[in-house]
Design a protein around this motif. Structure first.
Motif, PDB file in Angstrom:
ATOM      1  N   ASP A 174      -6.033  -1.183  14.810  1.00 46.24           N
ATOM      2  CA  ASP A 174      -5.098   0.013  14.506  1.00 46.24           C
ATOM      3  C   ASP A 174      -5.145   0.516  13.041  1.00 46.24           C
ATOM      4  OD1 ASP A 174      -1.661   0.831  15.100  1.00 46.24           O
ATOM      5  OD2 ASP A 174      -3.551   2.139  15.403  1.00 46.24           O
ATOM      6  N   VAL A 175      -5.483   1.626  12.711  1.00 49.19           N
ATOM      7  CA  VAL A 175      -5.616   2.168  11.408  1.00 49.19           C
ATOM      8  C   VAL A 175      -4.165   3.034  11.021  1.00 49.19           C
ATOM      9  CG1 VAL A 175      -6.648   3.497   9.816  1.00 49.19           C
ATOM     10  CG2 VAL A 175      -7.919   2.444  11.333  1.00 49.19           C
ATOM     11  N   GLN A 176      -3.605   2.436   9.903  1.00 42.54           N
ATOM     12  CA  GLN A 176      -2.512   3.254   9.600  1.00 42.54           C
ATOM     13  C   GLN A 176      -2.357   3.285   7.895  1.00 42.54           C
ATOM     14  OE1 GLN A 176       1.016   0.800  10.937  1.00 42.54           O
ATOM     15  NE2 GLN A 176       0.864   1.433  12.925  1.00 42.54           N
ATOM     16  N   LEU A 177      -1.827   4.602   7.680  1.00 40.75           N
ATOM     17  CA  LEU A 177      -2.060   4.852   6.326  1.00 40.75           C
ATOM     18  C   LEU A 177      -0.437   5.529   6.159  1.00 40.75           C
ATOM     19  CD1 LEU A 177      -4.916   5.958   7.354  1.00 40.75           C
ATOM     20  CD2 LEU A 177      -5.216   5.965   4.755  1.00 40.75           C
ATOM     21  N   GLN A 178       0.294   5.023   5.220  1.00 37.59           N
ATOM     22  CA  GLN A 178       1.681   5.454   4.769  1.00 37.59           C
ATOM     23  C   GLN A 178       1.821   5.507   3.458  1.00 37.59           C
ATOM     24  OE1 GLN A 178       4.211   6.196   7.108  1.00 37.59           O
ATOM     25  NE2 GLN A 178       4.944   7.088   5.214  1.00 37.59           N
ATOM     26  N   ALA A 179       2.049   6.874   3.270  1.00 37.61           N
ATOM     27  CA  ALA A 179       2.183   7.377   1.838  1.00 37.61           C
ATOM     28  C   ALA A 179       3.727   7.659   1.266  1.00 37.61           C
ATOM     29  CB  ALA A 179       1.607   8.787   1.498  1.00 37.61           C
ATOM     30  N   SER A 180       4.210   7.232  -0.123  1.00 39.55           N
ATOM     31  CA  SER A 180       5.250   7.226  -0.433  1.00 39.55           C
ATOM     32  C   SER A 180       5.234   7.454  -1.956  1.00 39.55           C
ATOM     33  CB  SER A 180       5.883   5.934  -0.220  1.00 39.55           C
ATOM     34  OG  SER A 180       5.288   4.963  -1.027  1.00 39.55           O
ATOM     35  N   GLY A 181       6.616   7.968  -2.513  1.00 37.71           N
ATOM     36  CA  GLY A 181       6.527   7.837  -4.027  1.00 37.71           C
ATOM     37  C   GLY A 181       6.849   9.346  -4.487  1.00 37.71           C
ATOM     38  N   GLY A 182       6.835  10.297  -3.420  1.00 33.81           N
ATOM     39  CA  GLY A 182       7.230  11.823  -3.826  1.00 33.81           C
ATOM     40  C   GLY A 182       8.662  11.935  -4.441  1.00 33.81           C
ATOM     41  N   GLY A 183       8.645  13.071  -4.622  1.00 31.84           N
ATOM     42  CA  GLY A 183      10.333  13.507  -5.144  1.00 31.84           C
ATOM     43  C   GLY A 183      10.398  14.680  -5.868  1.00 31.84           C
ATOM     44  N   LEU A 184      11.529  14.979  -6.654  1.00 32.20           N
ATOM     45  CA  LEU A 184      11.620  15.940  -7.422  1.00 32.20           C
ATOM     46  C   LEU A 184      11.441  15.742  -9.042  1.00 32.20           C
ATOM     47  CD1 LEU A 184      12.809  18.986  -7.721  1.00 32.20           C
ATOM     48  CD2 LEU A 184      14.783  18.162  -7.892  1.00 32.20           C
ATOM     49  N   VAL A 185      10.612  16.525  -9.606  1.00 26.01           N
ATOM     50  CA  VAL A 185      10.253  15.964 -10.955  1.00 26.01           C
ATOM     51  C   VAL A 185      10.355  17.604 -11.774  1.00 26.01           C
ATOM     52  CG1 VAL A 185       7.710  16.230 -10.878  1.00 26.01           C
ATOM     53  CG2 VAL A 185       8.700  14.825 -12.749  1.00 26.01           C
ATOM     54  N   VAL A 232      -2.517   0.925   3.185  1.00 22.48           N
ATOM     55  CA  VAL A 232      -3.438   1.029   4.420  1.00 22.48           C
ATOM     56  C   VAL A 232      -3.825  -0.179   5.153  1.00 22.48           C
ATOM     57  CG1 VAL A 232      -5.951   1.813   4.301  1.00 22.48           C
ATOM     58  CG2 VAL A 232      -4.616   2.775   2.469  1.00 22.48           C
ATOM     59  N   SER A 233      -3.781  -0.135   6.374  1.00 22.77           N
ATOM     60  CA  SER A 233      -4.156  -1.360   7.023  1.00 22.77           C
ATOM     61  C   SER A 233      -5.280  -0.804   8.256  1.00 22.77           C
ATOM     62  CB  SER A 233      -2.976  -1.763   7.698  1.00 22.77           C
ATOM     63  OG  SER A 233      -2.215  -0.833   8.792  1.00 22.77           O
ATOM     64  N   ASP A 277     -14.420  -1.068   1.794  1.00 20.20           N
ATOM     65  CA  ASP A 277     -16.016  -1.213   1.550  1.00 20.20           C
ATOM     66  C   ASP A 277     -16.792   0.076   2.481  1.00 20.20           C
ATOM     67  OD1 ASP A 277     -15.721  -4.843   1.224  1.00 20.20           O
ATOM     68  OD2 ASP A 277     -15.819  -3.289  -0.440  1.00 20.20           O
ATOM     69  N   ASP A 278     -15.984   0.219   3.579  1.00 18.15           N
ATOM     70  CA  ASP A 278     -16.596   1.051   4.576  1.00 18.15           C
ATOM     71  C   ASP A 278     -16.241   2.536   4.680  1.00 18.15           C
ATOM     72  OD1 ASP A 278     -16.364  -1.938   6.587  1.00 18.15           O
ATOM     73  OD2 ASP A 278     -18.010  -1.208   5.426  1.00 18.15           O
ATOM     74  N   TYR A 279     -14.857   2.963   4.052  1.00 17.11           N
ATOM     75  CA  TYR A 279     -14.424   4.065   4.117  1.00 17.11           C
ATOM     76  C   TYR A 279     -14.232   4.527   2.528  1.00 17.11           C
ATOM     77  CZ  TYR A 279     -12.976   3.687   8.941  1.00 17.11           C
ATOM     78  OH  TYR A 279     -12.836   3.707  10.315  1.00 17.11           O
ATOM     79  N   ALA A 280     -14.205   5.803   2.494  1.00 15.12           N
ATOM     80  CA  ALA A 280     -13.715   6.602   1.481  1.00 15.12           C
ATOM     81  C   ALA A 280     -12.315   6.988   1.466  1.00 15.12           C
ATOM     82  CB  ALA A 280     -14.279   7.982   1.092  1.00 15.12           C
ATOM     83  N   LYS A 336      -4.314  -5.543  -2.333  1.00 14.33           N
ATOM     84  CA  LYS A 336      -3.103  -5.054  -1.791  1.00 14.33           C
ATOM     85  C   LYS A 336      -3.235  -4.316  -0.733  1.00 14.33           C
ATOM     86  CE  LYS A 336      -0.168  -6.263  -5.762  1.00 14.33           C
ATOM     87  NZ  LYS A 336       0.882  -5.897  -6.921  1.00 14.33           N
ATOM     88  N   ASN A 337      -4.362  -3.531  -0.589  1.00 14.98           N
ATOM     89  CA  ASN A 337      -4.517  -2.609   0.339  1.00 14.98           C
ATOM     90  C   ASN A 337      -3.628  -1.412   0.102  1.00 14.98           C
ATOM     91  OD1 ASN A 337      -6.482  -3.966   1.856  1.00 14.98           O
ATOM     92  ND2 ASN A 337      -4.997  -4.943   3.083  1.00 14.98           N
TER      93      ASN A 337
END
Length: 131
Positions: free
Chosen positions: A1-12, A24-25, A30-33, A76-77
Motif C-alpha cells: 500500500d503506497v502512502q505519501l503524506q506532506a506536511s510543513g505548510g503554513g503562513l510566512v 513515503v511508504s 530506486d524505482d520511482y521519481a 527515513k523515506n
C-alpha cells in the motif's frame, strides 16, 4: 500500500522560508521519481521540483530556480522541499507525488516533472505567502 503524506505548510511573509516534508511508504526511491507539485486557486496543478535517485537528476520549474531545493532521506523515506525567498505567487497547496513510468525512466533526462506522469499522490499542505 503506497502512502505519501506532506506536511510543513503554513503562513510566512515574503522573503521567508519553509521546509515541506513528505513521508513515503510502499515504494522505493530506486524505482520511482519523486516530486513536489502545487496548485494555486483557480489554476492548474504544476510541477515545482522533481528528483530521480537513480541518476540524481533534478528538475525545477523556472519560477523557483535558485530558491527551492528538493532532497530525499533514503533511510527515513522522506522527501523534502526547502523553499527560500518565498514570494506571494508561491501561495498554493503543495503535494508530494511519486512516479514509476516516464518520470522514473533514465532515458528521459532531466527527470520529467509533469503531474500526469506521477501516479501516487499524497494530500496537500497549504503554503500562504503574505506580501
Amino acid at each position: 500500500d503506497v502512502q505519501l503524506q506532506a506536511s510543513g505548510g503554513g503562513l510566512v511573509q515574503a522573503g521567508g522560508s519553509l521546509r515541506l516534508s513528505c513521508v513515503v511508504s510502499g515504494i522505493s526511491f530506486d524505482d520511482y521519481a519523486v516530486g513536489w507539485f502545487r496548485q494555486a486557486a483557480g489554476k492548474e496543478r504544476e510541477g515545482v521540483s522533481c528528483f530521480r535517485k537513480r541518476d540524481g537528476s533534478t528538475t525545477h520549474t523556472d519560477s523557483v530556480k535558485g530558491r527551492f531545493t528538493i532532497s530525499i532521506d533514503n533511510a527515513k523515506n522522506m522527501v523534502y522541499l526547502q523553499m527560500d525567498n518565498l514570494k506571494p505567487e508561491d501561495t498554493a497547496a503543495y503535494f508530494c507525488a511519486a512516479g514509476w513510468g516516464p518520470a522514473a525512466d533514465g532515458d528521459y533526462f532531466p527527470v520529467r516533472c509533469f503531474s500526469d506522469e506521477y501516479d501516487q499522490w499524497g494530500r496537500g499542505t497549504l503554503v500562504t505567502v503574505s506580501s
